[in-house]
Enzyme design. Sequence first.
Site, PDB file in Angstrom:
ATOM      1  N   LYS A   1     -46.439 -77.303  -0.614  1.00 37.64           N
ATOM      2  CA  LYS A   1     -45.284 -77.474  -1.133  1.00 37.64           C
ATOM      3  C   LYS A   1     -44.136 -78.167   0.037  1.00 37.64           C
ATOM      4  O   LYS A   1     -43.106 -77.961  -0.076  1.00 37.64           O
ATOM      5  CB  LYS A   1     -44.659 -76.022  -1.465  1.00 37.64           C
ATOM      6  CG  LYS A   1     -45.390 -75.388  -2.737  1.00 37.64           C
ATOM      7  CD  LYS A   1     -44.857 -73.957  -3.042  1.00 37.64           C
ATOM      8  CE  LYS A   1     -45.796 -73.506  -4.327  1.00 37.64           C
ATOM      9  NZ  LYS A   1     -45.057 -72.181  -4.721  1.00 37.64           N
TER      10      LYS A   1
ATOM     11  N   PRO B   1     -40.991 -75.566  -7.638  1.00 40.01           N
ATOM     12  CA  PRO B   1     -42.017 -76.605  -7.802  1.00 40.01           C
ATOM     13  C   PRO B   1     -43.364 -76.252  -7.339  1.00 40.01           C
ATOM     14  O   PRO B   1     -43.606 -75.704  -6.196  1.00 40.01           O
ATOM     15  CB  PRO B   1     -41.383 -77.925  -7.349  1.00 40.01           C
ATOM     16  CG  PRO B   1     -39.825 -77.605  -7.217  1.00 40.01           C
ATOM     17  CD  PRO B   1     -39.743 -76.198  -6.922  1.00 40.01           C
ATOM     18  N   GLU B   2     -44.465 -76.488  -7.986  1.00 38.14           N
ATOM     19  CA  GLU B   2     -45.723 -76.516  -7.375  1.00 38.14           C
ATOM     20  C   GLU B   2     -46.195 -77.556  -6.696  1.00 38.14           C
ATOM     21  O   GLU B   2     -45.673 -78.464  -6.766  1.00 38.14           O
ATOM     22  CB  GLU B   2     -46.806 -75.840  -8.462  1.00 38.14           C
ATOM     23  CG  GLU B   2     -46.440 -74.443  -9.131  1.00 38.14           C
ATOM     24  CD  GLU B   2     -47.166 -73.701 -10.044  1.00 38.14           C
ATOM     25  OE1 GLU B   2     -48.547 -73.990  -9.349  1.00 38.14           O
ATOM     26  OE2 GLU B   2     -46.951 -73.136 -10.952  1.00 38.14           O
TER      27      GLU B   2
ATOM     28  N   ARG C   1     -43.393 -61.259  -8.796  1.00 34.96           N
ATOM     29  CA  ARG C   1     -43.781 -62.414  -9.817  1.00 34.96           C
ATOM     30  C   ARG C   1     -44.566 -62.043 -10.885  1.00 34.96           C
ATOM     31  O   ARG C   1     -45.211 -61.205 -10.924  1.00 34.96           O
ATOM     32  CB  ARG C   1     -44.660 -63.599  -8.780  1.00 34.96           C
ATOM     33  CG  ARG C   1     -43.947 -64.016  -7.575  1.00 34.96           C
ATOM     34  CD  ARG C   1     -42.704 -64.822  -7.681  1.00 34.96           C
ATOM     35  NE  ARG C   1     -42.891 -65.814  -8.581  1.00 34.96           N
ATOM     36  CZ  ARG C   1     -43.368 -67.039  -8.222  1.00 34.96           C
ATOM     37  NH1 ARG C   1     -43.576 -67.267  -6.851  1.00 34.96           N
ATOM     38  NH2 ARG C   1     -43.294 -68.145  -9.131  1.00 34.96           N
TER      39      ARG C   1
END
Length: 300
Positions: free
Chosen positions: A52, A2-3, A290
């Site tokens: 985060k 989750p960002e 990524r």
Amino acid sequence: MPEGHVIHYLARQLNQAFAGQVLRVSSPQGRFKEEASVLTSTRLNRAEAWGKHLFLDFDVPDYSAGAAPGARSAQHIVHIHLGLIGTFKIEPYQPGPPVGQVRLHLHRIDAEGGEDMCMWGNALAANLRGPQWCRLITEHKKDEVIAAAGADPIRDDDEANAEKYEQVKAKVQRSGKSIGTLLMDQKLFAGVGNIYRAETLFRLGIDPARAGREVASDHLDEIWDDLVSLMKEGEKTCRIDTVREEHTPEAMGRAPRKDDHGGEVYVYRRAGQPCYVCGTAIEQKVVEGRNLFWCPGCQQ
């Protein structure tokens, strides 16, 4: 993972449901059992997010010898990081053990210690599953975590955060790493993840391979301002929408995007598809583990 907008959204939801309330705290899975026994039947003061990281501040009494009346225990903050697979959901409360491997379980109790069965017409619980971290820490440790984190776009009106951003700018403009890589560094841009990184660079026409030291100060400010705008809007809706009005499905007569992450985006997970602006095929490559997405036509 989750960002940051999801963590801020979660903090707001937790505050609306539980802040100021005495909670039953448990660890059905057992890995947070000892800490939960310290927290149960205490009041949740507030939930707070930085990037985060999620912090739950409880009003835990200090029962140690010599403690002043009304003093709080040093360890009264739950520090949570969801990591890659973690979830923290507010769900209808059901008597008995919750479903799944729940690390931390919260629900309200009434003044006499009974179960709350009347919150918004239905009792609510919060269940944490699969986090990277769930630990009980002190205020000092929380300060250390925040000090090590980068500037958080959603907290742009925070004075300490503003100072962090000026430090971040200086570090970026000394770096030979690409701006695409730097935007993913949580010690620089707290809460910014793969989607916001790709979308902001596209919206501003910046090549993600450009070195940080080659990005002008005013362009860094534009990146920051765009992140502030996008992530604050994302916090309101708990989804990521980055396309401008003229590129929405309605304006372009196209089908809405279908993706687990939801929201309308320009380049993220659109490899091989035509750019909404110039028609060039979106490209993708792996950068430091990524997937990076960009438009070679718009981001020269």
